[in-house]
Write a protein that holds these residues in place. Structure first.
Motif, PDB file in Angstrom:
ATOM      1  N   PHE A   6       0.847  -1.171   0.000  1.00 56.67           N
ATOM      2  CA  PHE A   6       0.000   0.000   0.000  1.00 56.67           C
ATOM      3  C   PHE A   6       0.894   1.234   0.000  1.00 56.67           C
ATOM      4  O   PHE A   6       1.995   1.201   0.547  1.00 56.67           O
ATOM      5  CB  PHE A   6      -0.882   0.027   1.257  1.00 56.67           C
ATOM      6  CG  PHE A   6      -2.096  -0.838   1.144  1.00 56.67           C
ATOM      7  CD1 PHE A   6      -3.304  -0.293   0.758  1.00 56.67           C
ATOM      8  CD2 PHE A   6      -2.036  -2.187   1.414  1.00 56.67           C
ATOM      9  CE1 PHE A   6      -4.432  -1.079   0.646  1.00 56.67           C
ATOM     10  CE2 PHE A   6      -3.153  -2.983   1.298  1.00 56.67           C
ATOM     11  CZ  PHE A   6      -4.352  -2.426   0.913  1.00 56.67           C
ATOM     12  N   PRO A   7       0.423   2.317  -0.581  1.00 52.40           N
ATOM     13  CA  PRO A   7       1.225   3.541  -0.524  1.00 52.40           C
ATOM     14  C   PRO A   7       1.454   3.936   0.936  1.00 52.40           C
ATOM     15  O   PRO A   7       0.553   3.779   1.771  1.00 52.40           O
ATOM     16  CB  PRO A   7       0.360   4.589  -1.221  1.00 52.40           C
ATOM     17  CG  PRO A   7      -0.761   3.865  -1.865  1.00 52.40           C
ATOM     18  CD  PRO A   7      -0.853   2.509  -1.248  1.00 52.40           C
ATOM     19  N   ARG A   8       2.648   4.396   1.227  1.00 52.23           N
ATOM     20  CA  ARG A   8       2.900   4.915   2.580  1.00 52.23           C
ATOM     21  C   ARG A   8       2.092   6.196   2.761  1.00 52.23           C
ATOM     22  O   ARG A   8       1.721   6.852   1.786  1.00 52.23           O
ATOM     23  CB  ARG A   8       4.385   5.200   2.782  1.00 52.23           C
ATOM     24  CG  ARG A   8       5.235   3.943   2.780  1.00 52.23           C
ATOM     25  CD  ARG A   8       6.688   4.264   2.902  1.00 52.23           C
ATOM     26  NE  ARG A   8       7.002   5.226   1.839  1.00 52.23           N
ATOM     27  CZ  ARG A   8       8.158   5.826   1.701  1.00 52.23           C
ATOM     28  NH1 ARG A   8       9.133   5.588   2.515  1.00 52.23           N
ATOM     29  NH2 ARG A   8       8.359   6.692   0.725  1.00 52.23           N
ATOM     30  N   TRP A   9       1.838   6.550   3.988  1.00 54.14           N
ATOM     31  CA  TRP A   9       1.059   7.756   4.286  1.00 54.14           C
ATOM     32  C   TRP A   9       1.642   8.963   3.560  1.00 54.14           C
ATOM     33  O   TRP A   9       0.930   9.731   2.935  1.00 54.14           O
ATOM     34  CB  TRP A   9       1.018   7.997   5.794  1.00 54.14           C
ATOM     35  CG  TRP A   9       0.283   9.259   6.147  1.00 54.14           C
ATOM     36  CD1 TRP A   9       0.840  10.478   6.420  1.00 54.14           C
ATOM     37  CD2 TRP A   9      -1.133   9.441   6.227  1.00 54.14           C
ATOM     38  NE1 TRP A   9      -0.142  11.401   6.678  1.00 54.14           N
ATOM     39  CE2 TRP A   9      -1.362  10.787   6.568  1.00 54.14           C
ATOM     40  CE3 TRP A   9      -2.222   8.601   6.058  1.00 54.14           C
ATOM     41  CZ2 TRP A   9      -2.639  11.310   6.738  1.00 54.14           C
ATOM     42  CZ3 TRP A   9      -3.489   9.120   6.235  1.00 54.14           C
ATOM     43  CH2 TRP A   9      -3.695  10.457   6.566  1.00 54.14           C
ATOM     44  N   ASN A  10       2.953   9.119   3.635  1.00 52.21           N
ATOM     45  CA  ASN A  10       3.600  10.272   3.006  1.00 52.21           C
ATOM     46  C   ASN A  10       3.561  10.224   1.483  1.00 52.21           C
ATOM     47  O   ASN A  10       3.839  11.228   0.831  1.00 52.21           O
ATOM     48  CB  ASN A  10       5.041  10.415   3.491  1.00 52.21           C
ATOM     49  CG  ASN A  10       5.103  10.795   4.952  1.00 52.21           C
ATOM     50  OD1 ASN A  10       4.176  11.388   5.501  1.00 52.21           O
ATOM     51  ND2 ASN A  10       6.188  10.434   5.605  1.00 52.21           N
ATOM     52  N   ASP A  11       3.251   9.060   0.914  1.00 56.03           N
ATOM     53  CA  ASP A  11       3.142   8.934  -0.541  1.00 56.03           C
ATOM     54  C   ASP A  11       1.728   9.192  -1.055  1.00 56.03           C
ATOM     55  O   ASP A  11       1.523   9.279  -2.265  1.00 56.03           O
ATOM     56  CB  ASP A  11       3.600   7.544  -0.992  1.00 56.03           C
ATOM     57  CG  ASP A  11       5.078   7.325  -0.759  1.00 56.03           C
ATOM     58  OD1 ASP A  11       5.831   8.329  -0.706  1.00 56.03           O
ATOM     59  OD2 ASP A  11       5.483   6.157  -0.617  1.00 56.03           O
ATOM     60  N   LEU A  12       0.757   9.297  -0.152  1.00 59.69           N
ATOM     61  CA  LEU A  12      -0.591   9.657  -0.576  1.00 59.69           C
ATOM     62  C   LEU A  12      -0.554  11.111  -1.062  1.00 59.69           C
ATOM     63  O   LEU A  12       0.209  11.924  -0.530  1.00 59.69           O
ATOM     64  CB  LEU A  12      -1.585   9.515   0.577  1.00 59.69           C
ATOM     65  CG  LEU A  12      -1.834   8.091   1.081  1.00 59.69           C
ATOM     66  CD1 LEU A  12      -2.685   8.116   2.351  1.00 59.69           C
ATOM     67  CD2 LEU A  12      -2.486   7.244   0.019  1.00 59.69           C
ATOM     68  N   PRO A  13      -1.339  11.443  -2.075  1.00 58.75           N
ATOM     69  CA  PRO A  13      -1.286  12.808  -2.625  1.00 58.75           C
ATOM     70  C   PRO A  13      -1.561  13.874  -1.571  1.00 58.75           C
ATOM     71  O   PRO A  13      -2.485  13.745  -0.763  1.00 58.75           O
ATOM     72  CB  PRO A  13      -2.392  12.814  -3.681  1.00 58.75           C
ATOM     73  CG  PRO A  13      -2.629  11.391  -4.015  1.00 58.75           C
ATOM     74  CD  PRO A  13      -2.301  10.604  -2.783  1.00 58.75           C
TER      75      PRO A  13
END
Length: 182
Positions: A6-13
């Motif tokens: 899953f995308p890491r939190w910091n990788d979410l837009p």
């Protein structure tokens, strides 16, 4: 599935997205977590999640990383849990720090689960992939159909267990697991 994370939190837009952008983003991020070719999320689904208070309502028709985290969790859990259970696990109204902790933990645990399932499947398939055994060498646990002539190194077998699953193994050792029909 093993390499999916899953995308890491910091990788979410960081920027807020409109509905069509959310759908595109979610379908891209979830495509490797489903076994079937299908849309993982639609406009109607998102609107229903908001109406049912499964995710927070958008702000001025825009969705933040908080919304995306909720949606990633909901779309994954809905494969096995009903919405009322999901609402108890991830209630609407969490602060950004709370949803960040929940999402980060969820993503980490999903990765562990994906790794476990992948390793279990590889162990199960090892007798077939390993040393050229025939279906007679494998025993009663696996029922192998004849290898297709057009794909000599790809095959499917059924696992006899409490659940009926079909596991497909291709030449490059890519493995797909799907519930068997019937």
């Amino acid at each position: 599935m093993k390499n999916y994370t899953f995308p890491r939190w910091n990788d979410l837009p960081e920027i807020e997205l409109y509905m069509d952008q959310v759908i595109t983003y979610m379908n891209d991020k979830l495509k490797d977590t489903y076994f079937y070719d299908e849309k993982f999320i639609t406009k109607s689904m998102i609107n229903n999640y908001v109406k049912l208070k499964t995710i927070p309502a958008p702000v001025k028709k825009r969705y933040s990383k908080i919304h995306l985290a909720y949606l990633l969790i909901v779309c994954t859990l809905k494969q096995t849990l009903d919405m009322s259970t999901i609402q108890k696990i991830v209630p609407v109204g969490l602060t950004e720090d709370e949803i960040k902790r929940v999402y980060t933990s969820f993503a980490r645990n999903q990765k562990k689960a994906f790794d476990y399932v992948s390793e279990s499947i590889k162990s199960l398939a090892a007798p077939i992939l390993g040393d050229g055994n025939t279906s007679e060498d494998i025993g009663d646990d696996l029922a192998l159909p004849p290898f297709p002539a057009y794909q000599p190194n790809a095959f499917t077998f059924k696992v006899k267990s409490n659940w009926d699953w079909t596991i497909s193994v291709a030449e490059n050792a890519w493995i797909e697991v799907t519930p068997s029909a019937g």
